[in-house]
Scaffold this active site. Structure first.
Site, short mmCIF file in Angstrom:
data_model
loop_
_atom_site.label_atom_id
_atom_site.label_comp_id
_atom_site.label_asym_id
_atom_site.label_seq_id
_atom_site.Cartn_x
_atom_site.Cartn_y
_atom_site.Cartn_z
CE LYS A 115 -1.93 -23.79 3.67
NZ LYS A 115 -0.73 -22.93 3.35
CE LYS A 217 0.64 -25.96 9.56
NZ LYS A 217 2.09 -26.02 8.30
CE LYS A 220 5.36 -19.13 6.38
NZ LYS A 220 5.17 -20.05 5.24
#
Ligand code: AQP
Length: 355
Positions: A115, A217, A220
């Site tokens: 992230k 994966k 969102k």
């Protein structure tokens, strides 16, 4: 031997675009577990703000995730549904865990690396400390089981490490206060204040992959909306996304072995199996030898059949702000009482004059 009462806790971030991975990897499991366990399900808004959120959008998304829980079938009267920030004890315990966890442990967390990316210096301190808040979410209820997708495995291991270190660091004080509970760790019976929580990473789809890249994966935050099926997508959008999903030129094999090295094909078969609540083998027995041009419309019909009722309910419930807010308020009050009971003892164990 007294031992911890089985209790399920899990959370979902209100960061927009709830998708099929969140549903199959987590929310559907939440619903199944409520028949056999006491459950606490949390909309983790304090986790959401570890990256920038527009305040009005955060409020909207908090209500939307709550609506998704309820639309999927979670019963907020029998169990607890609330948003994290209402129960300040999560933050209080997270601070104590920041002082228990070691920098080296957090430095190894792959989610932070992914992230924060290359701009690590510019990531928030909250994003780095995300796993200690997650440990606090779980352990403030002394929860024993946490249903999550495969991506959360490392954070659950860290939660166990934090519980174990806390139990060890304060073992004398826990014994003096008689606050320990016996638990089995492997062959050994040990005593501690916090349980070593078990992750429940199960079900046919613990890691749903992107529709555009079978090695990533479904997420969102993927900039491509075509990469995921949102729980709010209408029938036409779901069909379009599945039609456009990346595949290879071969047809479907008749055996699961034939999916090796074909991540996109495997993902679509896994999705079908998970939605139909059957095995990959059964799906391949039905579709083996067929082309994706025949399989994709069947998958789209199945996805629409399963998701459309949830999407409809989500729209209806999230429009009723008064109802959603009353569920969160009531859940927050009940969660708060349990969390405060834990924190009263934690303050005594640590030596914080707060009670
Ligand atoms: N692709 C997935 N397959 C299976 N389970 C998944 N989960 C997330 N993605 C998949 C599970 O959903 C639960 C809620 O996730 P979250 O909202 O707390 O955060 P996340 O894991 O960071 O979700 P996203 O969608 O991937 O968001 P971004 O893009 O922000 O990183 C968790 O149990 C998670 O395992």
């Amino acid at each position: 031997m007294s031992s911890f009462k089985p209790l399920v806790f899990s959370g979902v971030q209100p960061t927009g675009n709830l998708h099929l991975g969140n549903y199959l990897g987590a929310i559907r499991r939440f619903v199944q577990l409520q028949d056999s366990h006491d459950c606490i399900y949390c909309v983790v808004d304090m986790h959401a703000i570890t990256t920038w959120q527009e305040p009005a959008e955060l409020i909207r998304a908090t209500r939307e995730v709550t609506a998704a829980f309820l639309a999927a079938g979670i019963d907020p009267r029998k169990h607890i549904v609330f948003n994290q920030s209402r129960v300040v004890q999560h933050a209080e315990l997270a601070w104590i865990f920041n002082c228990v966890a070691r920098m080296g442990w957090l430095n190894r967390m792959t989610q932070f690396k992914e992230k924060a990316g290359k701009d690590r210096e510019n990531a928030s301190v909250g994003l780095f400390a995300y796993p200690t808040l997650m440990a606090a979410d779980i352990l403030v209820y002394r929860a024993t089981h946490v249903p999550v997708g495969d991506d959360q495995k490392q954070h659950l291991e860290l939660t166990r490490d934090i519980a174990q270190k806390f139990n060890n660091d304060f073992s004398a004080r826990i014994a003096e206060l008689g606050a320990g509970v016996e638990m089995k760790v492997g062959e050994e019976t040990v005593n501690g204040f916090f349980p070593l929580t078990e992750p429940l990473i199960e079900g046919p789809a613990p890691r749903v992959m992107s529709l555009r890249d079978g090695l990533k994966k479904m997420s969102k935050s993927d900039p491509s909306d075509l990469s995921r099926i949102n729980l709010t997508d209408d029938a036409e959008t779901i069909s379009k996304k599945i039609r456009k999903a990346k595949t290879d030129p071969d047809g479907l094999p008749s055996e699961a072995d034939g999916l090796k090295g074909r991540p996109e094909a495997e993902n679509l078969v896994v999705l079908y199996a998970a939605l139909a609540e059957t095995s990959k083998e059964n799906v391949l027995a039905e579709f083996g030898g067929k082309q994706f041009s025949a399989f994709k419309p069947a998958l789209a019909d199945l996805a629409v059949e399963k998701l459309a009722p949830i999407a409809g309910e989500m729209r209806r419930i999230s429009a009723d702000h008064a109802y959603v807010d009353s569920v969160l308020r009531d859940g927050g009050e009940r969660a708060g009482m349990q969390a405060e009971a834990t924190m009263k003892t934690v303050r005594e164990i640590v030596g914080l004059l707060g009670n």
